[in-house]
Design an enzyme around this catalytic site. Structure first.
Site, PDB file in Angstrom:
ATOM      1  N   ASP A  77     -44.788 106.888  32.881  1.00 26.78           N
ATOM      2  CA  ASP A  77     -45.996 107.688  32.954  1.00 26.78           C
ATOM      3  C   ASP A  77     -47.454 106.968  33.393  1.00 26.78           C
ATOM      4  OD1 ASP A  77     -46.692 106.492  30.560  1.00 26.78           O
ATOM      5  OD2 ASP A  77     -46.697 108.321  29.254  1.00 26.78           O
ATOM      6  N   ARG A 267     -51.108 112.660  26.839  1.00 27.82           N
ATOM      7  CA  ARG A 267     -50.099 113.121  28.212  1.00 27.82           C
ATOM      8  C   ARG A 267     -50.918 114.381  28.910  1.00 27.82           C
ATOM      9  NH1 ARG A 267     -44.960 111.662  28.908  1.00 27.82           N
ATOM     10  NH2 ARG A 267     -45.206 112.499  30.889  1.00 27.82           N
ATOM     11  N   TYR A 276     -45.492 105.163  21.111  1.00 24.83           N
ATOM     12  CA  TYR A 276     -44.627 103.861  21.129  1.00 24.83           C
ATOM     13  C   TYR A 276     -44.613 103.482  19.698  1.00 24.83           C
ATOM     14  CZ  TYR A 276     -44.461 104.151  26.413  1.00 24.83           C
ATOM     15  OH  TYR A 276     -44.168 104.142  27.392  1.00 24.83           O
ATOM     16  N   PRO A 359     -42.255  98.529  28.362  1.00 25.78           N
ATOM     17  CA  PRO A 359     -43.101  99.609  28.934  1.00 25.78           C
ATOM     18  C   PRO A 359     -44.587  99.905  28.337  1.00 25.78           C
ATOM     19  CG  PRO A 359     -41.693 100.565  27.248  1.00 25.78           C
ATOM     20  CD  PRO A 359     -41.245  99.124  27.226  1.00 25.78           C
TER      21      PRO A 359
END
Length: 641
Positions: A77, A267, A276, A359
């Site tokens: 993302d 987001r 995370y 990530p």
């Protein structure tokens, strides 16, 4: 944006006029027996490559994927500033900016002094330094990025669509070059219901494996990912939640005293947030799948780390668990090291097929898409007979160097993020939260994607004249700057002239002479480029093509836009194009003194001026004096046909 060149066309100008009869690929069509380029995998890497090649209808491109259709929910993302610059070249950055979450600031949290079982904010910083790029760092679902690429492909001159439901089986590379120039034979198995089990055979000039960390193309080449694992389990989930944590809409790095670490990534849409979550250490012989971790365990771990704040998860949109590892392939093409000087590559790997990492730094998708952009224009240039095949060697050398830097950074970043916080003045292992914040700031340009610097090569010159453009480093991306377009006084970004159309650019920064005087360096240079038999423009441009079809010249004057008559400038800067011979008035720019003088912003030597050569992927290839015409010609003669 320019349109109506070959006649008035109503409707959406983003839908390109098909040139000739485009060989459109439809998802339900069978594949042709022969193609120029076969791309395996329609992730962000493959789509970047396909979108670049779709600009050329004379190249037969196919992109295949095992999935039944377009991606609906993506894992990646983070979109770096440099990637936004690339999206501008493909024409959809505005759509990303409209939908995405903008990462404006980052907060840091550590154990509260005196009450280490609670967390407290320790810092809050601007996420990206001023002036680094005209675009922000943003967050957007990977699936939406795919959608934008798919639109760009289907609106491009080649009208390209992915062919889904194809599983890569194997490939065979001919020992000798066949007469028809298609040395790679690929077998694909149909997995869609209507054609289950059917095998298609495609012969290709080039094959690119963009098929992920378990790449079948990589295995077919006999290559492997090499590296190690940190033996650390992490969880990630996108949630709709109610919380009293004050920084839930900021990017936040949280180190707790005893419960591990947490990274908060807001987001798009205003409500969704990605977490995370640090989980357990793994034994050297253990895999994360052995732990049978559930989503409830992820939620509970996040709640413990956020204490004393509460987190009530209402819905989990997506979740996964993974282990940190950094792995790299020794080469990104099929040529053994000992044969590099004797033959050129025919099969390539890109993205996760040749480099994997954690990530959390948000680099995976960004670096992978840059792989596709780097390779796409080179393949197009060779297939179309514009450049020698020798430039294809630069893909592996350039991108493997970038991947190695990323893995070194990711290893250090992941280690620091997973380390237990150390109390002020305490001895022993652990990380001082303030040290982590300093490291984050120090690496800001790297994570923004703007620090990539390609070494000297066939298409990246030695920096002998770098002092003429100190802020436009050879090997780095062309750093845009605000300017005023001379013809219509419109404020624009200079770098936005470098679109993903496969053309080279010459940005001619004029010296301090009057640019309208025929004896000026600008006039003399333009005269050479327009008329000399040694001119790279004349030597490279096919008969009947527009004069800027291969090399696009743009001039930047030092004078204000009201002080120069465009008609007094060299005809090369007012080229006649298209079937009507219409004049292109968008080649000349002047400083935008309200936003900052481009000559000062990019360290251009005012007295001498210079020529900045920019590659089709927006990287600076050369800086030369205005009168170094023989050096300019020699640079292009080394690889251009």
């Amino acid at each position: 944006m320019q349109f109506h060149l070959n006649g008035y066309r109503p409707g959406d100008p983003a839908i390109a006029e098909p040139l000739g009869e485009p060989d459109a690929a439809r998802p339900d069509d069978g594949l042709p027996a022969e193609v120029d380029v076969l791309i395996v995998g329609s992730g962000p890497t493959g789509l970047t490559l396909a979108a670049q090649l779709a600009a050329f209808p004379d190249i037969t491109t196919r992109i295949v994927d095992q999935r039944p259709g377009r991606l609906l929910v993506g894992q990646a993302d983070g979109i770096a500033c440099r990637t936004m610059e690339m999206f501008q070249a493909f024409g959809f950055c505005e759509r990303v900016l409209k939908e995405a979450y903008w990462v404006n600031e980052t907060a840091f949290w550590k154990p509260r002094d005196g009450r280490p079982d609670e967390i407290a904010r320790s810092g809050r910083i601007q996420d990206t330094e001023d002036g680094l790029s005209e675009f922000p760092h943003v967050i957007l679902n990977q699936a939406r990025v795919h959608d934008f690429y798919l639109d760009a492909m289907r609106n491009a001159p080649a009208r390209l669509e992915p062919s889904y439901g194809r599983r890569f089986l194997d490939l065979d590379l001919a020992a000798a070059e066949p007469p028809d120039g298609h040395p790679v034979t690929v077998r694909l198995e149909r997995v869609d219901d209507a054609h289950q089990g059917e095998v298609e055979t495609v012969r290709a000039r080039y094959v690119v494996g963009c098929d992920g960390a378990r790449s079948g193309v990589r295995r077919a080449l006999g290559r492997a990912l090499h590296g190690d694992s940190a033996n650390q389990a992490w969880g990630v989930m996108d949630v709709l939640a109610v919380t009293d944590f004050p920084d839930i809409r900021l990017k936040a790095a949280i180190h707790s005293a005893h419960e591990g670490s947490l990274l908060v990534i807001p987001r798009e849409g205003g409500y969704l947030v990605r977490l995370y979550i640090e989980l357990d250490k793994l034994r050297p012989d253990e895999r994360v799948a052995d732990r049978a971790i559930t989503v409830d365990r992820l939620v509970a771990a996040a709640q413990r780390i956020l204490h004393p704040y509460t987190l009530e998860v209402k819905e989990v949109a997506w979740w996964s668990v993974y282990e940190i590892g950094q792995r790299l392939c020794d080469r990104f093409d099929d040529v053994p090291a000992e044969e590099a000087g004797r033959r050129t590559p025919r099969v390539f790997i890109a993205g996760d097929a040749c480099h994997t990492h954690s990530p959390k730094a948000g680099q995976g998708m960004n670096v992978s898409m840059q792989d596709g952009f780097n390779l796409g224009w080179k393949l197009a240039s060779v297939i179309r007979g514009r450049s020698t095949a020798a430039i294809l060697h630069t893909y592996s050398s350039e991108r493997q160097g970038v991947a190695r830097e990323l893995i070194d950074f990711d290893r250090a970043f992941a280690k620091m993020f997973s380390a237990a916080p150390k109390q002020p003045g305490a001895e022993g292992e652990g990380i001082d939260p303030e040290e982590f914040q300093r490291y984050f700031v120090k690496q800001g340009r790297f994570t923004a994607g703007t620090e990539t610097c390609y070494a000297p090569s066939l298409i990246s010159a030695e920096p002998r004249h770098q002092h003429l453009a100190a802020g436009l480093t050879i090997g780095k991306r062309f750093h845009s700057a605000p300017v005023i377009r001379l013809a219509d006084a419109k404020p624009v970004q200079l770098g936005h002239a470098v679109t993903a159309d496969g053309r080279w650019r010459l940005f001619v920064f004029a010296d301090d002479q009057d640019p309208t005087v025929p004896s000026s360096r600008l006039h003399v240079l333009c005269g050479f480029l327009a008329a000399s038999p040694d001119s790279p423009i004349r030597r490279a441009t096919p008969d009947g093509a527009d004069p800027d079809a291969i090399i696009d010249v743009r001039a930047i004057l030092q004078q204000g836009h009201r002080a120069v008559a465009i008609g007094a400038l060299p005809p090369l800067l007012r080229p006649r194009k298209g079937r009507y011979g219409l004049v292109d008035y968008e080649k000349v720019f002047c400083p935008d003194l309200k936003a900052g003088d481009v000559f000062d912003l990019r360290g251009i030597a005012r007295q001498e001026g210079c020529v900045v050569v920019v590659r089709p992927d927006q990287y600076v290839a050369h800086v030369l004096p205005l009168d170094a015409t023989s050096d300019l010609a020699a640079f292009f003669d080394a690889f251009m046909i």
